[in-house]
Design an enzyme around this catalytic site. Structure first.
Site, PDB file in Angstrom:
ATOM      1  N   ASP A 162      16.266-104.696  12.665  1.00 19.43           N
ATOM      2  CA  ASP A 162      15.451-103.533  12.323  1.00 19.43           C
ATOM      3  C   ASP A 162      14.944-103.598  10.885  1.00 19.43           C
ATOM      4  OD1 ASP A 162      15.143-101.836  14.580  1.00 19.43           O
ATOM      5  OD2 ASP A 162      17.300-101.540  14.541  1.00 19.43           O
ATOM      6  N   GLU A 214      19.667-100.972   7.681  1.00 22.09           N
ATOM      7  CA  GLU A 214      18.597-101.532   8.518  1.00 22.09           C
ATOM      8  C   GLU A 214      17.283-100.782   8.329  1.00 22.09           C
ATOM      9  OE1 GLU A 214      19.755-101.448  12.658  1.00 22.09           O
ATOM     10  OE2 GLU A 214      20.752 -99.525  12.465  1.00 22.09           O
ATOM     11  N   HIS A 225      15.761-106.444  23.081  1.00 22.29           N
ATOM     12  CA  HIS A 225      17.068-106.422  23.733  1.00 22.29           C
ATOM     13  C   HIS A 225      17.200-107.395  24.888  1.00 22.29           C
ATOM     14  CE1 HIS A 225      17.814-103.389  20.858  1.00 22.29           C
ATOM     15  NE2 HIS A 225      19.076-103.650  21.075  1.00 22.29           N
ATOM     16  N   CYS A 281      24.885-108.150  10.964  1.00 19.51           N
ATOM     17  CA  CYS A 281      25.053-108.243  12.421  1.00 19.51           C
ATOM     18  C   CYS A 281      23.733-108.392  13.158  1.00 19.51           C
ATOM     19  CB  CYS A 281      25.837-107.046  12.940  1.00 19.51           C
ATOM     20  SG  CYS A 281      25.046-105.465  12.584  1.00 19.51           S
TER      21      CYS A 281
HETATM   22  C1  PEP Z   1      19.867-104.711  13.904  1.00 19.54           C
HETATM   23  O1  PEP Z   1      18.953-103.887  13.856  1.00 19.54           O
HETATM   24  O2  PEP Z   1      19.868-105.772  13.248  1.00 19.54           O
HETATM   25  C2  PEP Z   1      21.017-104.488  14.804  1.00 19.54           C
HETATM   26  C3  PEP Z   1      22.041-105.293  14.775  1.00 19.54           C
HETATM   27  O3  PEP Z   1      20.958-103.417  15.658  1.00 19.54           O
HETATM   28  P1  PEP Z   1      20.138-103.398  17.045  1.00 19.54           P
HETATM   29  O4  PEP Z   1      19.651-104.783  17.295  1.00 19.54           O
HETATM   30  O5  PEP Z   1      21.087-102.934  18.077  1.00 19.54           O
HETATM   31  O6  PEP Z   1      19.067-102.426  16.758  1.00 19.54           O
HETATM   32 MG    MG Z   2      19.277-101.924  14.648  1.00 16.18          MG
END
Ligand code: PEP
Ligand code: MG
Length: 588
Positions: free
Chosen positions: A461, A437, A195, A508
């Site tokens: 993920d 995911e 993150h 995404c």
């Molecule tokens: C992902 O896992 O690709 C995603 C978009 O969700 P996050 O990065 O918030 O886990």
């Molecule tokens: Mg994710």
């Protein structure tokens, strides 16, 4: 001071040159808290207790070190214990509590600051270095005096432009830096979809993670260069290096608006396939920037940031106001609100749940929401109410398969029927989608596609769960392969299953914002790309530069290859041939 190049994992592109600011998460600022006359004895007693407890902790530590590596190494703790027994310190704090009528922690931290200053100004080098020990004691006492969640980070108070160097940054740390004077991030740990990386992209600043020991090598105010494309941090750069990087920085700046002319144009390939390019949203403050990038909506609104940096849970009303504002501002474009994805590296302090309860394979996202329907229903009510004010789509994270999808939908139906009973309006046609995911969701995509209105593939993920590689672990970052044949097959399976049922497939994860992967994903049939706003125009330009058929051919060929690096090579070569404009920016 020689130049030193530290190698890490590239996390967000760009170059920053500036002064280092080491974030020690232990550094705390204690806000003033006035007390009543009658509370004075209570505060003094709390202070005494905290000193006692700290003494016990240090004695235990001393014993442990002495047993394990010898008593000479434990001597340092004698000095700590002496400080704790210092009568003058005790008297000064008690006096401050009495005369200023301030809390024990505030009185202690202000008196202690004076002690630290004295140490820092001592001429004798050995004694001066002991100031870190004194600091350590202060932290221990403060921790024993106040609840950890009430610690405020120094970060909140940044006033000059700095490069943040930290061992690790939690999503709440990075969220608290929004709109602050942060030039770049560099952390000891973390992988490319951690993150810190995601937030750095939201903030539009470069980041390098996984540097292992940057915090040990770099000191406050050192000059550093952060090269987010190559994953380098250069400490004490020499004049030659500085001038090369300054020139490169200029070059990147001059290209910042290079694709602005296509902002209003459709994301359409040269042979007529129309796609959508949307933005990922972490904090509503990003919306003005997102709007300047020509995003066709929000493909992922990560709502967990709403729950961070606070001591309580957000109410339905608060959430409703925020979601409504985002929906209204983005209308008529869609806003895809993802329900709370707690866990992994996203923690929520207000819940007071021990961190080891929700690792990546633990009590995460829907599993948590199913056990805490109170929290989940509050969020669902807020989202449903906001759906009346724009084109809201609801999306569940970390769905493991059809059973779980049905369970959460049952809760959604319950919330809807309550709203109907209360005559509260919401969009009855609000689309409900599933994030793909978890490999089990990809493998059951044929079933899920019959029940969901759309899919959004979360590659961040999906890659980690498919390859058994922690997405935030720098030790294994090299094994985190977006183009691994298993990942490609799961994406292909998801796309084909969705298309069979005529539903749209979004993506995404961070892959969608990287040109070489976007080209491949286009060929695999993804319909909607969602990414950090800073990448939108580049990806739109890519889509407008290539033929869908060429991308499909590339994807077919990629699916015949047997390893991730081979696929990456192929994609890089094809990107250079098909869209040299894009390649020369990112690939050179
Ligand atoms: C992902 O896992 O690709 C995603 C978009 O969700 P996050 O990065 O918030 O886990
Ligand atoms: Mg994710």
């Amino acid at each position: 001071m020689n130049e030193l190049v530290l190698k890490g994992v590239p996390a967000a592109p760009g170059i920053a040159i500036g002064s280092a600011y080491i974030v020690d998460k232990q550094d705390v600022i204690v806000p003033a808290r006035a007390i009543l006359e009658k509370e004075i004895p209570i505060e003094i007693a709390r202070f005494e207790e905290a000193l006692l407890k700290t003494r016990e902790q240090i004695s235990a530590l001393k014993k442990k070190i002495s047993d394990e590596i010898g008593s000479q190494h434990a001597q340092i703790f004698d000095a700590h214990l002496l400080v704790l027994e210092d009568r003058m310190l005790f008297d000064d704090v008690v006096k401050k509590i009495r005369t200023d009528k301030q809390s024990a922690e505030y009185a202690f931290s202000s008196i202690f600051k004076k002690y630290i200053k004295v140490f820092a100004n001592i001429q004798d080098e050995y004694l001066r270095e002991r100031s870190s020990d004194v600091n350590d004691i202060a932290r221990r006492v403060l921790k024993n005096l106040i609840d950890e969640t009430r610690f405020m980070h120094e970060l909140e108070n940044l006033t000059e432009e700095l490069i943040i160097i930290a061992h690790d940054l939690s999503p709440s740390d990075t969220a608290s830096m929004f709109n602050k004077n942060v030039l770049a991030f560099a952390t000891d740990i973390g992988g490319r979809t951690s993150h810190t990386a995601i937030m750095a992209k939201s903030l539009g600043v470069p980041a390098v993670v996984g540097l292992k020991d940057a915090t040990l090598r770099i000191s406050n105010q050192d000059t550093v260069i952060v090269d987010g494309r190559m994953g380098l941090v250069i400490l004490n750069p020499n004049d030659k290096t500085l001038s090369i990087y300054r020139a490169e920085q200029e070059r990147i700046l001059s290209m910042r608006n290079r694709f602005d002319d296509i902002k209003e144009l459709p994301s359409e390939t040269t042979d007529g396939r129309k796609l959508e390019v949307l933005a990922n949203l972490e904090l509503p403050e990003e919306i003005p920037m997102i709007l300047t990038r020509g995003a066709a909506g929000i493909g992922l609104y990560r709502t967990e940031y709403f729950y961070m940096n606070r001591v309580d849970l957000p109410t339905e009303e608060e959430q409703f106001i925020a979601y409504k504002k985002v929906a209204q501002t983005m209308a008529p474009y869609p806003v895809t609100i993802r329900t709370l994805d707690l866990g992994g590296d996203k923690f929520i302090s207000s819940l007071q749940i021990p961190r080891d309860m929700y690792p990546f394979l633990g009590w995460r996202a829907l599993k948590f929401c199913l056990e805490r329907p109170d929290i989940f229903k509050t969020q669902l009510r807020a989202i449903l109410r906001a759906s009346k004010f724009g084109k809201v789509r609801l999306m569940y994270p970390m769905v493991s398969g059809p059973g779980e999808f049905r369970s959460v939908n049952a809760i959604l139906e319950l919330v809807k029927s309550n709203l109907r009973r209360e005559n509260i309006a919401f969009d009855e046609d609000m689309e409900v989608g599933v994030m793909i995911e978890v490999p089990s969701a990809a493998m059951t995509a044929d079933i899920l596609a019959k029940e969901a209105k759309f899919f959004s593939i979360g590659t961040n993920d999906l890659i980690q769960y498919t390859l058994a590689i922690d997405r935030v672990n720098e030790q294994t970052a090299a094994f985190y392969e977006p183009c691994h044949p298993a990942v490609l097959r799961l994406i292909q399976r998801t796309v084909d299953s969705g298309h069979k049922e005529n539903i749209k497939i979004g993506l995404c994860g961070e892959m969608s914002g990287e040109p070489i992967y976007a080209l491949l994903l286009l060929g695999l049939g993804v319909d909607e790309f969602s990414m950090s706003a800073g990448n939108i125009l580049q990806i739109k330009k890519l889509i407008r530069s290539v033929g869908y058929q060429d991308a499909q051919q590339l994807a077919q060929m990629a699916l015949t290859l047997t390893t991730g690096p081979e696929v990456e090579d192929l994609c890089r070569r094809r990107l250079q041939e098909l869209a040299p404009d894009i390649f020369n920016v990112d690939g050179s």
